[in-house]
Design a protein around this motif. Sequence first.
Motif, PDB file in Angstrom:
ATOM      1  N   ALA A 126       0.827  -1.208   0.000  1.00  0.00           N
ATOM      2  CA  ALA A 126       0.000   0.000   0.000  1.00  0.00           C
ATOM      3  C   ALA A 126       0.863   1.261   0.000  1.00  0.00           C
ATOM      4  CB  ALA A 126      -0.933  -0.012   1.205  1.00  0.00           C
ATOM      5  N   TYR A 127       1.931   1.257   0.796  1.00  0.00           N
ATOM      6  CA  TYR A 127       2.806   2.437   0.845  1.00  0.00           C
ATOM      7  C   TYR A 127       3.530   2.626  -0.479  1.00  0.00           C
ATOM      8  CZ  TYR A 127       6.470   5.656   2.313  1.00  0.00           C
ATOM      9  OH  TYR A 127       7.313   6.745   2.402  1.00  0.00           O
ATOM     10  N   GLU A 128       3.925   1.514  -1.113  1.00  0.00           N
ATOM     11  CA  GLU A 128       4.614   1.592  -2.397  1.00  0.00           C
ATOM     12  C   GLU A 128       3.705   2.211  -3.457  1.00  0.00           C
ATOM     13  OE1 GLU A 128       7.399  -1.334  -5.192  1.00  0.00           O
ATOM     14  OE2 GLU A 128       6.031  -2.199  -3.711  1.00  0.00           O
ATOM     15  N   VAL A 129       2.446   1.808  -3.480  1.00  0.00           N
ATOM     16  CA  VAL A 129       1.488   2.386  -4.424  1.00  0.00           C
ATOM     17  C   VAL A 129       1.338   3.880  -4.160  1.00  0.00           C
ATOM     18  CG1 VAL A 129      -0.943   2.441  -5.117  1.00  0.00           C
ATOM     19  CG2 VAL A 129       0.225   0.248  -4.814  1.00  0.00           C
ATOM     20  N   TYR A 130       1.208   4.235  -2.890  1.00  0.00           N
ATOM     21  CA  TYR A 130       1.053   5.651  -2.519  1.00  0.00           C
ATOM     22  C   TYR A 130       2.240   6.479  -2.997  1.00  0.00           C
ATOM     23  CZ  TYR A 130       1.356   9.778   0.474  1.00  0.00           C
ATOM     24  OH  TYR A 130       1.510  11.070   0.942  1.00  0.00           O
ATOM     25  N   MET A 131       3.461   5.991  -2.774  1.00  0.00           N
ATOM     26  CA  MET A 131       4.650   6.754  -3.146  1.00  0.00           C
ATOM     27  C   MET A 131       4.809   6.836  -4.663  1.00  0.00           C
ATOM     28  SD  MET A 131       5.877   8.073  -0.500  1.00  0.00           S
ATOM     29  CE  MET A 131       7.323   8.769  -1.303  1.00  0.00           C
ATOM     30  N   HIS A 132       4.570   5.738  -5.363  1.00  0.00           N
ATOM     31  CA  HIS A 132       4.629   5.777  -6.832  1.00  0.00           C
ATOM     32  C   HIS A 132       3.659   6.828  -7.364  1.00  0.00           C
ATOM     33  CE1 HIS A 132       7.440   2.690  -7.724  1.00  0.00           C
ATOM     34  NE2 HIS A 132       6.706   1.663  -7.367  1.00  0.00           N
ATOM     35  N   ARG A 133       2.437   6.777  -6.865  1.00  0.00           N
ATOM     36  CA  ARG A 133       1.399   7.704  -7.340  1.00  0.00           C
ATOM     37  C   ARG A 133       1.790   9.146  -7.041  1.00  0.00           C
ATOM     38  NH1 ARG A 133      -3.439   5.804  -4.652  1.00  0.00           N
ATOM     39  NH2 ARG A 133      -3.550   4.246  -6.336  1.00  0.00           N
ATOM     40  N   LYS A 134       2.270   9.390  -5.836  1.00  0.00           N
ATOM     41  CA  LYS A 134       2.632  10.752  -5.439  1.00  0.00           C
ATOM     42  C   LYS A 134       3.777  11.292  -6.298  1.00  0.00           C
ATOM     43  CE  LYS A 134       4.252  13.396  -1.415  1.00  0.00           C
ATOM     44  NZ  LYS A 134       4.626  13.318   0.018  1.00  0.00           N
ATOM     45  N   LYS A 135       4.818  10.487  -6.492  1.00  0.00           N
ATOM     46  CA  LYS A 135       5.988  10.948  -7.245  1.00  0.00           C
ATOM     47  C   LYS A 135       5.663  11.182  -8.718  1.00  0.00           C
ATOM     48  CE  LYS A 135       9.523   8.838  -4.292  1.00  0.00           C
ATOM     49  NZ  LYS A 135      10.584   7.798  -4.187  1.00  0.00           N
ATOM     50  N   ILE A 136       4.899  10.265  -9.316  1.00  0.00           N
ATOM     51  CA  ILE A 136       4.617  10.398 -10.741  1.00  0.00           C
ATOM     52  C   ILE A 136       3.655  11.550 -10.994  1.00  0.00           C
ATOM     53  CG2 ILE A 136       3.626   9.261 -12.768  1.00  0.00           C
ATOM     54  CD1 ILE A 136       4.736   6.633 -11.725  1.00  0.00           C
ATOM     55  N   ARG A 137       2.658  11.691 -10.161  1.00  0.00           N
ATOM     56  CA  ARG A 137       1.743  12.823 -10.330  1.00  0.00           C
ATOM     57  C   ARG A 137       2.498  14.148 -10.198  1.00  0.00           C
ATOM     58  NH1 ARG A 137      -3.678  12.401 -10.544  1.00  0.00           N
ATOM     59  NH2 ARG A 137      -4.702  10.404 -10.083  1.00  0.00           N
ATOM     60  N   TYR A 138       3.385  14.224  -9.210  1.00  0.00           N
ATOM     61  CA  TYR A 138       4.160  15.465  -9.030  1.00  0.00           C
ATOM     62  C   TYR A 138       5.032  15.731 -10.249  1.00  0.00           C
ATOM     63  CZ  TYR A 138       7.385  18.939  -7.245  1.00  0.00           C
ATOM     64  OH  TYR A 138       8.124  20.104  -7.101  1.00  0.00           O
ATOM     65  N   ALA A 139       5.733  14.699 -10.698  1.00  0.00           N
ATOM     66  CA  ALA A 139       6.645  14.867 -11.827  1.00  0.00           C
ATOM     67  C   ALA A 139       5.899  15.305 -13.077  1.00  0.00           C
ATOM     68  CB  ALA A 139       7.413  13.572 -12.076  1.00  0.00           C
ATOM     69  N   CYS A 140       4.764  14.681 -13.347  1.00  0.00           N
ATOM     70  CA  CYS A 140       4.009  15.035 -14.551  1.00  0.00           C
ATOM     71  C   CYS A 140       3.426  16.440 -14.465  1.00  0.00           C
ATOM     72  CB  CYS A 140       2.884  14.025 -14.775  1.00  0.00           C
ATOM     73  SG  CYS A 140       3.454  12.391 -15.287  1.00  0.00           S
TER      74      CYS A 140
END
Length: 385
Positions: A126-140
């Motif tokens: 769950a934490y891995e999904v959260y971090m992936h989502r947060k980083k990619i959304r920010y980057a995009c």
Amino acid sequence: MHIGFDAKRYFHNNTGLGNYSRTLVNGLARLYPQNQYTLFNPKPANNYTVPQGMPLSEAQPQNWLYKSLPSFWRSRGIVDDLKKARVDIYHGLSHELPVGIASSGVQSVVTVHDLIFERYPKQYGAYEVYMHRKKIRYACAHANHVIAISKQTAADLHNLYGVPEEKISVCYQSCDPVFARRHSEIKKELILEAYGLPSQFLLYVGSLIERKNLLGILQGMHEAGEALHLPLVVVGAGKAYRKKVNAYMDNKGLGKNVFFLADNPEVPATFNIRRTENLSALYQAATALVYPSYFEGFGIPVLEALWSRIPVITANTSCLPEAGGAGALYIDPASTAEMAAALVRIQDDAEMRQALVNKGWQHAQNFSLEKCCASVMEVYEQLLA
């Protein structure tokens, strides 16, 4: 033009993201030597070094705080160093950009490889999904431009995250040029001998996880029965899914027909399959690659097989038809019957195998290093125009 790269994976990752980073950066430096390229590496590395004779340099954090906290430097502190180095464009090669890049005056590009964690969240924590989502959304949101490595990933970025289509360019990835170079028969025989492999076999390359569907291959092998004579060689490792695979093999008596190279830790370093020249020789020794993954961002093993001049069995889902083109035999990855039929057909039909090889080689030219680097360079040039 001075281009900086997030080089964490370039120096510290020996699989997909690392291979993408090294192939692209080294290719750009070789093909466009008029530019300056700096690899921003958060900490010293032992596995990979900067190639000599190219306009490449390495930069690491200099003060004690960032040396002690390299992840913090990579995610925030690096921005000041980019400005000091007069970097024109900073390229995040693996989904991420540092906080503050948008207001730094440095143009930024981010490569997004896939959003698989959104489709298969149960295969991640769950934490891995959260971090992936947060980083990619920010980057995009903060990048000047986004590179997707396939049309599938571009569509996912637009449909799942709302990234404007005009902000995304599809820049296909290439693979190490060694896959296209022909190995001698002696080289291939030495690799097979080191691992105790037969002279003819089917090949699987990939992590041992549910999505990549190794179990689907084994189920197809079992259904094919005595009609299938070729064993399967597996390059890749895993834990929980490997137990599931082992249980199925034990139940169906398939053990003698499957070779896991990860179970051979005593192989001399000269023949270690993690070395690309050895892996490419193994590809060229195989009868075919079998890669029935349910979903991929690109599916680099398919391209590696095409460059290696061997046919491919793969899934008719996600981006895999993009990668395989006319050089692959496509199946429903959930159909055991289709898998069994494809395995027997690829084994028995030499004429079809050669036709796939010929078509696959032609399709692979769309993913040459020159074309892939040119598409990325076009993104850079448009940003600075």
